[in-house]
Design a protein around this motif. Structure first.
Motif, short mmCIF file in Angstrom:
data_model
loop_
_atom_site.label_atom_id
_atom_site.label_comp_id
_atom_site.label_asym_id
_atom_site.label_seq_id
_atom_site.Cartn_x
_atom_site.Cartn_y
_atom_site.Cartn_z
N SER A 49 35.62 19.33 36.78
CA SER A 49 36.53 19.40 35.63
C SER A 49 36.96 20.83 35.34
O SER A 49 38.11 21.09 35.00
CB SER A 49 35.85 18.82 34.38
OG SER A 49 35.48 17.50 34.59
N ALA A 50 36.04 21.77 35.48
CA ALA A 50 36.36 23.17 35.25
C ALA A 50 37.37 23.67 36.27
O ALA A 50 38.31 24.38 35.94
CB ALA A 50 35.09 24.01 35.29
N ASN A 80 44.00 35.58 35.97
CA ASN A 80 43.02 36.19 35.08
C ASN A 80 42.02 35.17 34.55
O ASN A 80 41.69 35.18 33.37
CB ASN A 80 43.72 36.88 33.92
CG ASN A 80 44.60 38.01 34.40
OD1 ASN A 80 44.27 38.69 35.36
ND2 ASN A 80 45.72 38.21 33.74
N ILE A 81 41.52 34.31 35.42
CA ILE A 81 40.55 33.31 35.01
C ILE A 81 39.18 33.68 35.57
O ILE A 81 39.03 33.98 36.74
CB ILE A 81 40.96 31.90 35.49
CG1 ILE A 81 42.24 31.47 34.78
CG2 ILE A 81 39.83 30.90 35.24
CD1 ILE A 81 42.77 30.13 35.21
N ILE A 82 38.20 33.65 34.68
CA ILE A 82 36.82 33.89 35.05
C ILE A 82 36.08 32.57 34.88
O ILE A 82 36.15 31.95 33.82
CB ILE A 82 36.18 34.95 34.15
CG1 ILE A 82 36.96 36.25 34.21
CG2 ILE A 82 34.71 35.16 34.52
CD1 ILE A 82 36.61 37.23 33.11
N MET A 83 35.39 32.14 35.90
CA MET A 83 34.57 30.93 35.84
C MET A 83 33.13 31.36 35.58
O MET A 83 32.66 32.32 36.19
CB MET A 83 34.66 30.16 37.15
CG MET A 83 36.06 29.79 37.59
SD MET A 83 36.80 28.51 36.59
CE MET A 83 35.87 27.09 37.14
N LYS A 89 34.66 36.58 40.53
CA LYS A 89 35.33 35.75 39.54
C LYS A 89 34.44 34.62 39.02
O LYS A 89 34.87 33.78 38.27
CB LYS A 89 36.63 35.15 40.11
CG LYS A 89 37.72 36.17 40.29
CD LYS A 89 38.33 36.55 38.96
CE LYS A 89 39.50 37.49 39.15
NZ LYS A 89 40.20 37.79 37.94
N LEU A 90 33.19 34.62 39.43
CA LEU A 90 32.24 33.62 38.97
C LEU A 90 31.03 34.37 38.42
O LEU A 90 30.46 35.22 39.11
CB LEU A 90 31.83 32.72 40.14
CG LEU A 90 31.06 31.47 39.81
CD1 LEU A 90 31.86 30.54 38.91
CD2 LEU A 90 30.70 30.73 41.08
N ILE A 91 30.70 34.10 37.17
CA ILE A 91 29.62 34.85 36.53
C ILE A 91 28.57 33.92 35.95
O ILE A 91 28.83 32.75 35.69
CB ILE A 91 30.17 35.76 35.41
CG1 ILE A 91 30.85 34.93 34.32
CG2 ILE A 91 31.10 36.81 35.98
CD1 ILE A 91 31.20 35.71 33.07
N LEU A 110 38.05 32.57 30.04
CA LEU A 110 36.75 32.18 30.54
C LEU A 110 36.64 30.66 30.49
O LEU A 110 36.91 30.05 29.46
CB LEU A 110 35.63 32.81 29.69
CG LEU A 110 34.21 32.38 30.01
CD1 LEU A 110 33.81 32.76 31.43
CD2 LEU A 110 33.24 33.00 28.99
N ILE A 111 36.28 30.07 31.62
CA ILE A 111 36.04 28.63 31.70
C ILE A 111 34.56 28.44 32.00
O ILE A 111 34.05 28.98 32.98
CB ILE A 111 36.89 27.96 32.80
CG1 ILE A 111 38.38 28.17 32.51
CG2 ILE A 111 36.56 26.47 32.90
CD1 ILE A 111 39.30 27.66 33.61
#
Length: 102
Positions: free
Chosen positions: A12-13, A24-27, A42-44, A4-5
Motif C-alpha cells: 500500500s505504501a 522527494n518521497i522518503i519511505m 530513500k528508505l529509513i 514521508l510515507i
C-alpha cells in the motif's frame, strides 16, 4: 521539501508512492527492514511507536529531513501522531491518514 510515507514494507505504501509521483518521497518503517534496503538512502528506519518519546522523535526526524507531509498507514502511528497534530501543524507538517492498519 519531502514527503514521508510510513509502513515502507507494505504494498500500500508503494502504491501511494507511485500515485504521488514525486522525487522527494522518503519511505520509512519502524518494523525491521533488511540493511540492504536502508543503504540506498530513500528508505529509513522510523522511531518505534512503543517509545514514550515517539511523537518528539518523529517531529525531530521530520524537521531534520525537511518533511512537509507524513502519510500514515498503521493505527498505532495514527493514534499517536493525530494527538500531536497541533504541534506538527506549528511546524507546517501535515499528518495524513492513508488506509487502515496493515
Amino acid at each position: 521539501m519531502s514527503i514521508l510515507i510510513t509502513a515502507a514494507n507494505s504494498a500500500s505504501a508503494y502504491k501511494l508512492k507511485n500515485q504521488l509521483n514525486s522525487d522527494n518521497i522518503i519511505m520509512g518503517d519502524h518494523m525491521d527492514l533488511p540493511d540492504f534496503m536502508l543503504k540506498p538512502g530513500k528508505l529509513i528506519r522510523l522511531p518505534d511507536p512503543k517509545s514514550v518519546s515517539y511523537t518528539h522523535e518523529m517531529l525531530t526526524l521530520c524537521l531534520d529531513m525537511g518533511v512537509e507531509a507524513i502519510y500514515l498507514f498503521r493505527q498505532t502511528e495514527i493514534d499517536l501522531l493525530l494527538k500531536a497534530q497541533i504541534l506538527f501543524n506549528e511546524y507546517n507538517i501535515k499528518i495524513l491518514v492513508e488506509g487502515n492498519e496493515l
